[in-house]
Each structure stands twice: as C-alpha cells, then as structure tokens.
Write an enzyme that holds these catalytic residues in place. Sequence first.
Site, mmCIF file in Angstrom:
data_model
loop_
_atom_site.group_PDB
_atom_site.id
_atom_site.type_symbol
_atom_site.label_atom_id
_atom_site.label_comp_id
_atom_site.label_asym_id
_atom_site.label_seq_id
_atom_site.Cartn_x
_atom_site.Cartn_y
_atom_site.Cartn_z
ATOM 1 N N HIS A 255 0.877 -1.251 0.014
ATOM 2 C CA HIS A 255 0.075 -0.044 0.048
ATOM 3 C C HIS A 255 0.823 1.219 -0.136
ATOM 4 O O HIS A 255 2.037 1.087 0.337
ATOM 5 C CB HIS A 255 -0.995 -0.042 1.102
ATOM 6 C CG HIS A 255 -1.930 -1.290 1.336
ATOM 7 N ND1 HIS A 255 -1.594 -2.353 1.679
ATOM 8 C CD2 HIS A 255 -3.254 -1.144 0.987
ATOM 9 C CE1 HIS A 255 -2.782 -3.347 1.628
ATOM 10 N NE2 HIS A 255 -3.713 -2.588 1.085
ATOM 11 N N HIS B 106 -10.190 0.849 5.151
ATOM 12 C CA HIS B 106 -9.529 -0.535 4.994
ATOM 13 C C HIS B 106 -8.098 -0.040 5.617
ATOM 14 O O HIS B 106 -7.151 0.077 5.075
ATOM 15 C CB HIS B 106 -9.036 -0.569 3.383
ATOM 16 C CG HIS B 106 -8.531 -2.241 3.293
ATOM 17 N ND1 HIS B 106 -8.733 -3.136 3.478
ATOM 18 C CD2 HIS B 106 -7.310 -2.212 2.898
ATOM 19 C CE1 HIS B 106 -8.172 -4.076 3.175
ATOM 20 N NE2 HIS B 106 -6.915 -3.399 2.741
#
Length: 303
Positions: A88, A110
Amino acid sequence: MAALPYFDEIDPSTIDVLLVTHGLQSGFSRQLFEMWCSDKKNACVIPGYVMEGTLAKTIINEPKEITLMNGLTAPLNMQVHYISFSAHADFAQTSTFLKELMPPNIILVHGEANEMGRLKQKLITQFADRNTKIISPKNCQSVEMYFNSEKMAKTIGRLAKKTPEVGETVSGLLRITIAYSGAFVVLKHRLKQIFESVESLPDEESEGPAFRVHEWLTVKYESEKHISLHWRPDPISNMVSDSVVALVLNISREIPKVAVESEEATKTEEENNKKAEKVLHALLVSLFGENGKLVISVDGNAS
C-alpha cells in the site's frame, strides 16, 4: 512446515533463520518464538502489516514480557524490528496524491484503527488551511457528503429583463435547436415507437408544424435543416429531452446510409434491366438470325 521433522527432534541451535507467516499466534512458529524470546542474541523482524490482537502486534511495542500459550509469562529480551514492506501507499505518497487532487472530502477506509487515526490527524494538520472534510468511518457507518456546484442558465425574453435575487426561484421554458434535415413525419413516427403519447399541435397554437410528447416536451419544425425542443425543467422532462436529442442524432446518422442504399438499389435495377435486354436479344438472334423478322398480329394489326 510439513517437510520439517517433529518439534521435539529439532535442535534450536541448528537454526539460524526461520521464515514464518505473520501473526505468531499458534503452531510451530509460536513454540519456537517462546523458546527464543528470552535470549537477547535472537531477533525478530516483522516486515509488514500485522493484525490487532496478535502476538506480532504486541511485540512491536517491545513490552518487557509476553504471555505464553500456557498462561505463564516470559521476559522479552530478543530484539524486535518492524520494517514496512507493505504494497500500500505510505503517508508521503498518499499526502502527495491528495495535494494534487485537493478533494473536498477524504474518507479513510481499509486499515487498522489506530494507524487510520494517526493518518487522519496528520491529514487534518496538513489540510488545516482548507475546508477539507476528513472522515475515518467505522464498519457499516453511514457517511454523508455535500457538494456545492455552480450552474449557469441563459435566459431570453421577460426572464432576462430582471436579475434575480439570491434565493429567488426562477422558472421558464428551456429551448434547444438541433440540426435535422430529415422528414418531420419520420421523426414523429419514430417517437411514437418509443412514447405512448405523441400528438400533433394545431398550427395556430405552435405557429408551424409541431407535436407534443406527453405533457413534457414540444418538438417544433423550424426549417429544412433545424428543429427545436421546448420543455419545462424537471427530472422527467429533462430525461425525455435527452432521449429525443439522442434519437434525432441517430436518425441524422442514418439518413446518408438510406440515401446510399437507395442509389445502389436503383443502380442494381438498371443493371438487371440491361442484362435482361441482352438475354432477350441473344434469344431472338438465335431463333431468327441477325436479319430475321418476327411478325406479331394483335386484332389484325401486324408489327
């Protein structure tokens, strides 16, 4: 793990590096960790995200002791290192991306709750001089966003004589002119295939050929190359006007195609007639020769 011998037969001193999945919650890796955690010569490297509530998450904060699987405690003397190899985006990448977009609303989803809270506070500090709404909702929490957009409308006639005040309601007809060189009756026929009510208007009411689609929209014939649409703005009328515009544009694209097909059909018919004449001529020559004569009598008249 299946390839390794039984746990009781392993000599921990023969193992230099052990790779396991993250968490350290149970199984072979947890047993080895409990054996090695008290020795300061050992080290544990956590390369990525770990879930809240797991042993790996607990030792990132380097507590003095941990709880073993049997309920007893053991000192945590080994070195613990956390290195982020997550796929990420990190804070620098995320903040750079948001600076480019400058959105009025930022919704963080998330992620682990504490980390998301830290990210939210950093973004609030970064966007403190802007009216940016930053939200970090919990699961199933509803989020409402409000958007203010500027809309422009051009007015003519009586509506254009006076500038409306802020908050004043302005109403009137919307009008659009579209290029259309097809037959006006063709357009009406096509609209009847879509809408239940398409009625012609008397000339004295519309000042020329026109018809009305239900009570929402009026279509007027302006010239050989243009038609106009008139309607009062509301969700249904706007939707009907969009569909009529799409239909007009589609018919306009079909007109050249129909003309070409008509020309090709005429050309084919002429060629067929010439071919038939040649066949008939060849048949007559074969029967009577080049100079032969065929006498036909009809009611005593010969030719």
